[in-house]
Design a protein around this motif. Structure first.
Motif, PDB file in Angstrom:
ATOM      1  N   VAL A 245      36.212  14.622  51.872  1.00  0.00           N
ATOM      2  CA  VAL A 245      36.617  15.191  50.891  1.00  0.00           C
ATOM      3  C   VAL A 245      35.615  15.395  49.963  1.00  0.00           C
ATOM      4  O   VAL A 245      35.701  16.310  49.099  1.00  0.00           O
ATOM      5  CB  VAL A 245      38.216  14.568  50.430  1.00  0.00           C
ATOM      6  N   VAL A 246      34.504  14.043  49.677  1.00  0.00           N
ATOM      7  CA  VAL A 246      33.842  14.518  48.602  1.00  0.00           C
ATOM      8  C   VAL A 246      32.907  15.709  48.514  1.00  0.00           C
ATOM      9  O   VAL A 246      32.595  16.079  47.640  1.00  0.00           O
ATOM     10  CB  VAL A 246      32.920  13.100  48.670  1.00  0.00           C
ATOM     11  N   PRO A 247      32.509  16.074  49.673  1.00  0.00           N
ATOM     12  CA  PRO A 247      31.644  17.541  49.713  1.00  0.00           C
ATOM     13  C   PRO A 247      32.174  18.507  49.017  1.00  0.00           C
ATOM     14  O   PRO A 247      31.464  19.298  48.500  1.00  0.00           O
ATOM     15  CB  PRO A 247      31.160  17.636  51.306  1.00  0.00           C
ATOM     16  N   PHE A 248      33.561  18.635  48.988  1.00  0.00           N
ATOM     17  CA  PHE A 248      34.202  19.541  48.318  1.00  0.00           C
ATOM     18  C   PHE A 248      34.147  19.548  46.915  1.00  0.00           C
ATOM     19  O   PHE A 248      34.487  20.515  46.457  1.00  0.00           O
ATOM     20  CB  PHE A 248      35.547  19.752  48.949  1.00  0.00           C
ATOM     21  N   GLN A 249      33.748  18.706  46.351  1.00  0.00           N
ATOM     22  CA  GLN A 249      33.512  18.638  44.948  1.00  0.00           C
ATOM     23  C   GLN A 249      32.299  19.549  44.317  1.00  0.00           C
ATOM     24  O   GLN A 249      32.694  19.820  43.158  1.00  0.00           O
ATOM     25  CB  GLN A 249      33.071  17.153  44.482  1.00  0.00           C
ATOM     26  N   TYR A 250      31.734  20.081  45.196  1.00  0.00           N
ATOM     27  CA  TYR A 250      30.406  21.010  44.828  1.00  0.00           C
ATOM     28  C   TYR A 250      31.150  22.542  44.857  1.00  0.00           C
ATOM     29  O   TYR A 250      30.457  23.325  44.313  1.00  0.00           O
ATOM     30  CB  TYR A 250      29.344  20.990  45.872  1.00  0.00           C
ATOM     31  N   THR A 251      32.485  22.427  45.158  1.00  0.00           N
ATOM     32  CA  THR A 251      33.107  24.070  44.853  1.00  0.00           C
ATOM     33  C   THR A 251      33.180  24.048  43.221  1.00  0.00           C
ATOM     34  O   THR A 251      33.537  25.174  42.892  1.00  0.00           O
ATOM     35  CB  THR A 251      34.410  23.907  45.419  1.00  0.00           C
ATOM     36  N   LEU A 252      32.972  22.780  42.543  1.00  0.00           N
ATOM     37  CA  LEU A 252      33.102  23.136  41.109  1.00  0.00           C
ATOM     38  C   LEU A 252      32.001  24.234  40.479  1.00  0.00           C
ATOM     39  O   LEU A 252      32.166  24.867  39.558  1.00  0.00           O
ATOM     40  CB  LEU A 252      32.610  21.827  40.411  1.00  0.00           C
ATOM     41  N   ILE A 253      30.797  24.134  41.133  1.00  0.00           N
ATOM     42  CA  ILE A 253      29.787  25.038  40.830  1.00  0.00           C
ATOM     43  C   ILE A 253      30.295  26.536  40.949  1.00  0.00           C
ATOM     44  O   ILE A 253      30.202  27.475  40.290  1.00  0.00           O
ATOM     45  CB  ILE A 253      28.566  24.708  41.439  1.00  0.00           C
ATOM     46  N   VAL A 254      30.922  26.718  42.308  1.00  0.00           N
ATOM     47  CA  VAL A 254      31.511  28.055  42.746  1.00  0.00           C
ATOM     48  C   VAL A 254      32.460  28.742  41.455  1.00  0.00           C
ATOM     49  O   VAL A 254      32.312  29.792  41.089  1.00  0.00           O
ATOM     50  CB  VAL A 254      32.172  28.059  43.925  1.00  0.00           C
ATOM     51  N   TRP A 255      33.345  27.458  41.073  1.00  0.00           N
ATOM     52  CA  TRP A 255      34.272  28.229  40.095  1.00  0.00           C
ATOM     53  C   TRP A 255      33.628  28.452  38.900  1.00  0.00           C
ATOM     54  O   TRP A 255      34.000  29.148  37.972  1.00  0.00           O
ATOM     55  CB  TRP A 255      35.283  26.869  40.037  1.00  0.00           C
ATOM     56  N   GLY A 256      32.600  27.664  38.373  1.00  0.00           N
ATOM     57  CA  GLY A 256      31.625  27.834  37.404  1.00  0.00           C
ATOM     58  C   GLY A 256      31.096  29.171  37.314  1.00  0.00           C
ATOM     59  O   GLY A 256      31.202  29.941  36.201  1.00  0.00           O
ATOM     60  N   LEU A 257      30.754  29.551  38.321  1.00  0.00           N
ATOM     61  CA  LEU A 257      30.056  30.781  38.678  1.00  0.00           C
ATOM     62  C   LEU A 257      31.175  32.051  38.183  1.00  0.00           C
ATOM     63  O   LEU A 257      30.970  32.989  37.974  1.00  0.00           O
ATOM     64  CB  LEU A 257      29.474  30.839  39.862  1.00  0.00           C
ATOM     65  N   ILE A 258      32.154  31.530  39.049  1.00  0.00           N
ATOM     66  CA  ILE A 258      33.414  32.977  38.852  1.00  0.00           C
ATOM     67  C   ILE A 258      33.867  32.852  37.376  1.00  0.00           C
ATOM     68  O   ILE A 258      33.971  33.913  36.796  1.00  0.00           O
ATOM     69  CB  ILE A 258      34.537  32.579  40.041  1.00  0.00           C
ATOM     70  N   PHE A 259      34.228  31.529  36.912  1.00  0.00           N
ATOM     71  CA  PHE A 259      34.949  31.861  35.628  1.00  0.00           C
ATOM     72  C   PHE A 259      33.732  32.078  34.483  1.00  0.00           C
ATOM     73  O   PHE A 259      34.265  32.640  33.363  1.00  0.00           O
ATOM     74  CB  PHE A 259      35.511  30.383  35.436  1.00  0.00           C
ATOM     75  N   GLY A 260      32.866  31.703  34.697  1.00  0.00           N
ATOM     76  CA  GLY A 260      31.777  32.079  33.726  1.00  0.00           C
ATOM     77  C   GLY A 260      31.374  33.635  33.699  1.00  0.00           C
ATOM     78  O   GLY A 260      31.352  34.237  32.464  1.00  0.00           O
ATOM     79  N   TYR A 261      31.492  34.219  34.818  1.00  0.00           N
ATOM     80  CA  TYR A 261      31.457  35.730  34.978  1.00  0.00           C
ATOM     81  C   TYR A 261      32.712  36.473  34.405  1.00  0.00           C
ATOM     82  O   TYR A 261      32.435  37.499  33.447  1.00  0.00           O
ATOM     83  CB  TYR A 261      31.128  36.085  36.367  1.00  0.00           C
TER      84      TYR A 261
END
Length: 305
Positions: A245-261
């Protein structure tokens, strides 16, 4: 048949654990986006104060069920103080950073926290770090430099806050690891109380802007969202192995890119994107390597090696 049932149960647990981790990370991303949205109008101290009040209210049932002595006779009090200092610093610095920088960029800096922990662990935790992880640490630092791409134009108050905040986050992780035997309720309560006091002190200097009903509700959600994210992550680790499960914590950056845009029209540059990819890769390698070493140690202990 028993083997099939166990395999099916394991897959179900892994799927549930991954789902909980993804939900927890999404809550963190929404929380970070709300923080960036609000810090454009309200001072950091005000956000910390209201966020802490709502967090303590949500924690009230857990606090009520905890022995009072657990709060009075806390182990290693000096280390506890250091931990809440680092926790308060990393939260406040995150808000100051996102006021100046794109959301995904600040998240990328904070995702370098585990790399800093590995670099600090021989000195602060007495842990041995082999050449593979030191190489990953060096590569991770290259990623941070690329994301920063230092120049007179890119070095700003925002980048200083983001870098200092990410290092404070790493020290927070180190002190949390050293306090592993302390009740989670005690640790979280201390964090919230410290942020409340610090936020209240900042409000005295920064002033208070009266929020409307919607903005007040969003401020209160900052505390609820943070606790909800932590609960989901903790539950995911109960349902499935950390290696799953821990590797999925890096999806935070994906959300950051999406929400930031979507919400702020932010698009990070190619060097920052490359640095982010390197940071994620180095962090994942360190995590996988540490899990493998831990498994080897368990095997050696079981075989008497």
């Amino acid at each position: 048949m028993t083997t099939i049932l166990r395999a099916s149960s394991g897959r179900t647990g892994a799927a549930a654990g991954i789902a909980m981790m993804l939900l927890g990370v999404l809550l963190f991303a929404v929380n970070d986006t709300l923080g960036k949205w609000l810090v454009g109008t309200y001072a950091v101290g005000q956000l910390l104060l209201v966020r802490s009040i709502s967090g303590l209210c949500a924690m009230a049932p857990f606090i009520a069920r905890t022995e009072r002595s657990s709060f009075v006779r806390v182990p290693r009090p000096r280390l506890q103080l250091l931990r809440i200092l680092f926790s308060t610093m990393e939260t406040a610095l995150f808000f100051w950073a996102v006021a100046e920088l794109p959301l995904a960029e600040v998240i990328a800096y904070y995702m370098a926290g585990p790399i800093y922990v590995t670099a600090l662990s021989p000195f602060l935790l007495g842990e041995r770090v082999g050449w593979r992880r030191w190489t990953a640490v060096a590569v991770g630092f290259v990623g941070v430099v690329l994301a920063l791409h230092p120049s007179p134009e890119t070095i700003s108050i925002g980048t200083i806050c983001a870098l200092t905040g990410s290092f404070s986050y790493a020290l927070f992780l180190v002190t949390t690891r050293k306090l592993a035997g302390t009740s989670g309720t005690v640790l979280m309560t201390a964090q919230l109380l410290a942020a409340l006091v610090f936020g209240g002190a900042l409000v005295l200097f920064q002033g208070w802007v009266q929020p409307g009903p919607v903005d007040l509700a969003l401020m209160l959600l900052l505390g609820i969202g943070s606790l909800g994210g932590n609960l989901c992550v903790n539950q995911s680790l109960r349902l499935a192995p950390a290696s799953v499960v821990v590797p999925f914590q890096y999806t935070l950056i994906v959300w950051g890119l999406i929400f930031g845009y979507v919400f702020f029209g932010e698009v990070i540059g190619p060097l920052t994107m490359l640095g982010t990819v390197i940071i994620v890769g180095a962090g994942l390698f360190i995590f996988v390597r540490e899990r493998r070493l831990h498994a080897d140690q368990i095997t050696q202990s079981a075989t008497g090696g």
